[in-house]
Design a protein around this motif. Structure first.
Motif, PDB file in Angstrom:
ATOM      1  N   ILE A  63     -14.220  15.714  99.748  1.00 45.62           N
ATOM      2  CA  ILE A  63     -12.986  15.922 100.489  1.00 45.62           C
ATOM      3  C   ILE A  63     -13.347  15.973 101.963  1.00 45.62           C
ATOM      4  CG2 ILE A  63     -11.705  17.120  98.674  1.00 45.62           C
ATOM      5  CD1 ILE A  63     -12.454  19.756 100.005  1.00 45.62           C
ATOM      6  N   ALA A  64     -12.401  15.612 102.815  1.00 44.31           N
ATOM      7  CA  ALA A  64     -12.644  15.646 104.253  1.00 44.31           C
ATOM      8  C   ALA A  64     -11.418  16.212 104.952  1.00 44.31           C
ATOM      9  CB  ALA A  64     -12.945  14.239 104.789  1.00 44.31           C
ATOM     10  N   LEU A  65     -11.653  17.051 105.947  1.00 47.69           N
ATOM     11  CA  LEU A  65     -10.593  17.642 106.745  1.00 47.69           C
ATOM     12  C   LEU A  65     -10.708  17.107 108.159  1.00 47.69           C
ATOM     13  CD1 LEU A  65     -10.879  21.340 105.478  1.00 47.69           C
ATOM     14  CD2 LEU A  65      -9.311  19.557 104.669  1.00 47.69           C
ATOM     15  N   ASN A  66      -9.781  16.197 108.520  1.00 51.17           N
ATOM     16  CA  ASN A  66      -9.781  15.585 109.853  1.00 51.17           C
ATOM     17  C   ASN A  66     -11.113  14.924 110.202  1.00 51.17           C
ATOM     18  OD1 ASN A  66      -7.108  16.426 110.367  1.00 51.17           O
ATOM     19  ND2 ASN A  66      -7.856  18.455 110.949  1.00 51.17           N
ATOM     20  N   PHE A  67     -11.878  14.610 109.193  1.00 47.21           N
ATOM     21  CA  PHE A  67     -13.182  13.979 109.365  1.00 47.21           C
ATOM     22  C   PHE A  67     -14.125  14.826 110.224  1.00 47.21           C
ATOM     23  CE2 PHE A  67     -15.202   9.587 108.952  1.00 47.21           C
ATOM     24  CZ  PHE A  67     -15.148   9.647 107.569  1.00 47.21           C
ATOM     25  N   GLN A  68     -13.902  16.138 110.182  1.00 46.88           N
ATOM     26  CA  GLN A  68     -14.810  17.086 110.839  1.00 46.88           C
ATOM     27  C   GLN A  68     -15.294  18.154 109.875  1.00 46.88           C
ATOM     28  OE1 GLN A  68     -13.131  18.676 114.440  1.00 46.88           O
ATOM     29  NE2 GLN A  68     -13.033  16.681 115.444  1.00 46.88           N
ATOM     30  N   GLY A  69     -14.587  18.337 108.785  1.00 46.66           N
ATOM     31  CA  GLY A  69     -15.042  19.211 107.707  1.00 46.66           C
ATOM     32  C   GLY A  69     -15.246  18.372 106.462  1.00 46.66           C
ATOM     33  N   PHE A  70     -16.393  18.543 105.805  1.00 44.40           N
ATOM     34  CA  PHE A  70     -16.755  17.669 104.689  1.00 44.40           C
ATOM     35  C   PHE A  70     -17.223  18.516 103.507  1.00 44.40           C
ATOM     36  CE2 PHE A  70     -17.503  15.538 108.684  1.00 44.40           C
ATOM     37  CZ  PHE A  70     -16.960  14.274 108.507  1.00 44.40           C
ATOM     38  N   LEU A  72     -19.236  18.797 100.027  1.00 46.65           N
ATOM     39  CA  LEU A  72     -20.329  18.178  99.273  1.00 46.65           C
ATOM     40  C   LEU A  72     -20.562  18.933  97.969  1.00 46.65           C
ATOM     41  CD1 LEU A  72     -23.009  17.541 102.076  1.00 46.65           C
ATOM     42  CD2 LEU A  72     -21.411  15.889 101.100  1.00 46.65           C
ATOM     43  N   LYS A  73     -21.289  18.284  97.087  1.00 48.19           N
ATOM     44  CA  LYS A  73     -21.610  18.899  95.800  1.00 48.19           C
ATOM     45  C   LYS A  73     -22.853  18.246  95.234  1.00 48.19           C
ATOM     46  CE  LYS A  73     -19.786  19.393  91.085  1.00 48.19           C
ATOM     47  NZ  LYS A  73     -18.717  18.996  90.130  1.00 48.19           N
ATOM     48  N   ASP A  74     -23.650  19.035  94.508  1.00 51.32           N
ATOM     49  CA  ASP A  74     -24.722  18.461  93.698  1.00 51.32           C
ATOM     50  C   ASP A  74     -24.082  17.905  92.427  1.00 51.32           C
ATOM     51  OD1 ASP A  74     -26.535  19.278  95.563  1.00 51.32           O
ATOM     52  OD2 ASP A  74     -27.293  20.978  94.421  1.00 51.32           O
ATOM     53  N   LEU A  75     -24.176  16.618  92.231  1.00 51.15           N
ATOM     54  CA  LEU A  75     -23.489  16.000  91.111  1.00 51.15           C
ATOM     55  C   LEU A  75     -24.210  16.251  89.794  1.00 51.15           C
ATOM     56  CD1 LEU A  75     -22.312  12.560  92.529  1.00 51.15           C
ATOM     57  CD2 LEU A  75     -21.236  14.807  92.682  1.00 51.15           C
ATOM     58  N   ALA A  76     -23.425  16.460  88.761  1.00 56.91           N
ATOM     59  CA  ALA A  76     -23.971  16.590  87.414  1.00 56.91           C
ATOM     60  C   ALA A  76     -24.132  15.199  86.807  1.00 56.91           C
ATOM     61  CB  ALA A  76     -23.048  17.441  86.558  1.00 56.91           C
ATOM     62  N   ALA A  77     -24.811  15.141  85.681  1.00 54.94           N
ATOM     63  CA  ALA A  77     -25.011  13.858  85.002  1.00 54.94           C
ATOM     64  C   ALA A  77     -23.647  13.238  84.662  1.00 54.94           C
ATOM     65  CB  ALA A  77     -25.827  14.060  83.732  1.00 54.94           C
ATOM     66  N   GLY A  78     -23.504  11.971  84.992  1.00 53.78           N
ATOM     67  CA  GLY A  78     -22.261  11.264  84.710  1.00 53.78           C
ATOM     68  C   GLY A  78     -21.226  11.350  85.810  1.00 53.78           C
ATOM     69  N   GLU A  79     -21.395  12.254  86.764  1.00 57.03           N
ATOM     70  CA  GLU A  79     -20.455  12.369  87.882  1.00 57.03           C
ATOM     71  C   GLU A  79     -20.802  11.358  88.971  1.00 57.03           C
ATOM     72  OE1 GLU A  79     -18.904  16.976  87.920  1.00 57.03           O
ATOM     73  OE2 GLU A  79     -20.735  16.516  89.023  1.00 57.03           O
ATOM     74  N   VAL A  81     -19.494  10.008  93.097  1.00 55.04           N
ATOM     75  CA  VAL A  81     -18.668  10.299  94.273  1.00 55.04           C
ATOM     76  C   VAL A  81     -17.325   9.583  94.169  1.00 55.04           C
ATOM     77  CG1 VAL A  81     -18.491   9.937  96.771  1.00 55.04           C
ATOM     78  CG2 VAL A  81     -20.638  10.763  95.778  1.00 55.04           C
ATOM     79  N   GLU A  82     -17.335   8.338  93.722  1.00 55.49           N
ATOM     80  CA  GLU A  82     -16.104   7.546  93.647  1.00 55.49           C
ATOM     81  C   GLU A  82     -15.067   8.211  92.750  1.00 55.49           C
ATOM     82  OE1 GLU A  82     -19.327   5.331  95.186  1.00 55.49           O
ATOM     83  OE2 GLU A  82     -19.182   6.344  93.235  1.00 55.49           O
ATOM     84  N   ARG A  83     -15.503   8.804  91.646  1.00 62.18           N
ATOM     85  CA  ARG A  83     -14.561   9.428  90.721  1.00 62.18           C
ATOM     86  C   ARG A  83     -14.055  10.771  91.212  1.00 62.18           C
ATOM     87  NH1 ARG A  83     -17.719   8.377  84.956  1.00 62.18           N
ATOM     88  NH2 ARG A  83     -17.519   6.084  84.931  1.00 62.18           N
ATOM     89  N   LEU A  84     -14.885  11.483  91.977  1.00 57.63           N
ATOM     90  CA  LEU A  84     -14.524  12.830  92.401  1.00 57.63           C
ATOM     91  C   LEU A  84     -13.830  12.866  93.752  1.00 57.63           C
ATOM     92  CD1 LEU A  84     -17.760  14.809  91.392  1.00 57.63           C
ATOM     93  CD2 LEU A  84     -15.565  14.778  90.216  1.00 57.63           C
TER      94      LEU A  84
END
Length: 389
Positions: A63-70, A72-79, A81-84
């Protein structure tokens, strides 16, 4: 002395932190990678670390807030970025004003042109996602992309995507000629990236150089795997062949595009234009196919008439529309437009007595669905006056 020692320790720790972050990134542990970098350079003083932070934020934010807040997450198996991306979730938020931070570092390190490339990266991504820099137009963002990537390129920095972005920036603003060289450079750096030859072909099409464009359109057609993009490339290739007066090759490319997108209006229209221009026997079949896409579309009627008119085939156009009368939908819009265009064509053929009943039917039907100030009624009134016995 204490400050100098601390900075020295931080600089020395940076290579290890970058290596560790790269390893975590490869494992899709994006939040952990950012934490390592932030610990190594919490005040964003080191260009290499800040640029790696930028890469993580721009490439892997969920997720991004005004492109100044971002987030992030450590992805689990099968996750992925495109899907989340864009979905609710438990993400760690990181605040970083990327352009302000990189601009500050540029003043401290004026010879580090990696920062220019980083600014180009930021503005290009902001333009693509429409999720930041709301005070700037798309044209302004593209000019910033061209400016910052241009500085990086002038100092032998950049890759196929940065050159592609510069070409795109020019082309999107109607500047086809200056887009050619960066697209060519992008292709030289990565011959397998299909968007570069596609857009180079389009630029050359705009420059009225179809012969030069055809090989690039062929390349993009070969490289694309997405059906819609492949259909676009085939459609453009068909248009280029038409301009080269190679009707057989044009039809082959257009049919390939139509196989991928059977209901695509522009492709059917191009096939009709090709058939009418070459006096092919299947012209009526293509006109029928275009008509059936939407029998109540004024643009469709206008396109069909324009195509026949360009070849001075008024009688053929009238015969086609007359042939649709028995099976035309009984809705007011479909009936009204069909009779209107039959009236216009008969007037062109100097048959006012045949045109007049069509004008009257068109008027009756269109009054059921169109507002009184619709320009079509002015056309009908004019036709009725000219066809009055």
């Amino acid at each position: 002395m204490l400050l100098a020692a601390h900075q020295g320790f931080s600089q020395a720790a940076a290579p290890a932190a970058l290596a560790q972050a790269a390893k975590l990134e490869a494992e899709k542990k994006y939040e952990s990678a950012y934490q390592v970098l932030d610990k190594a350079d919490p005040k964003n003083q080191q260009p290499a670390v800040v640029l790696q932070k930028e890469k993580l934020l721009l490439n892997y934010y969920l997720i991004a807030l005004n492109f100044q807040g971002f987030g992030l997450k450590d992805l689990a198996a099968g996750e992925t970025v495109e899907r989340l991306r864009g979905k609710e979730g438990n993400y760690s938020m990181h605040l970083l004003d990327i352009p302000q931070t990189l601009a500050r570092l540029q003043k401290q390190f004026p010879q580090d042109y990696r920062l220019s490339q980083g600014l180009g990266d930021y503005y290009y991504r902001a333009m693509l996602c429409h999720c930041g820099e709301q005070d700037k137009t798309e044209a302004q963002l593209l000019d910033l992309v061209i400016e910052h990537y241009g500085r990086a390129h002038a100092h032998q920095l950049g890759d196929f995507m940065t050159y592609y972005a510069v070409g795109y920036g020019h082309l999107a603003q109607g500047r086809a000629q200056p887009s050619v060289a960066p697209f060519e450079k992008s292709i030289a750096l990565n011959p397998q990236y299909p968007d570069a030859p596609y857009n180079l072909a389009y630029a050359l099409l705009q420059l009225k150089k179809p012969a030069e464009a055809i090989p690039y359109a062929q390349t993009s057609l070969r490289l694309y795997t997405d059906p819609a993009l492949k259909a676009d490339a085939a459609r453009m290739l068909g248009e280029l062949y038409q301009q080269q007066q190679q009707p057989a090759e044009a039809k082959k490319a257009l049919l390939q595009s139509l196989d991928l997108q059977p209901q695509h209006y522009a492709t059917v229209r191009s096939l009709l234009e090709l058939a009418v221009t070459t006096h092919a026997a299947d012209a009526t079949a293509w006109a029928t196919r275009l008509y059936r896409l939407n029998p109540a579309d004024d643009q469709m009627f206008s396109d069909i008439m324009d195509i026949y008119q360009a070849q001075n085939q008024w009688a053929e156009a009238e015969a086609f529309f007359s042939g649709q009368l028995p099976a035309a939908p009984k809705t007011p819009a479909a009936q009204g437009l069909l009779h209107l265009y039959l009236a216009i064509l008969n007037m062109q053929l100097r048959r006012p007595q045949v045109a007049r009943p069509h004008f009257l039917t068109a008027q009756t039907q269109l009054k059921k669905v169109a507002k009184p100030d619709n320009p079509l009624f002015q056309m009908i009134e004019k036709g009725l006056a000219e066809s009055k016995p």
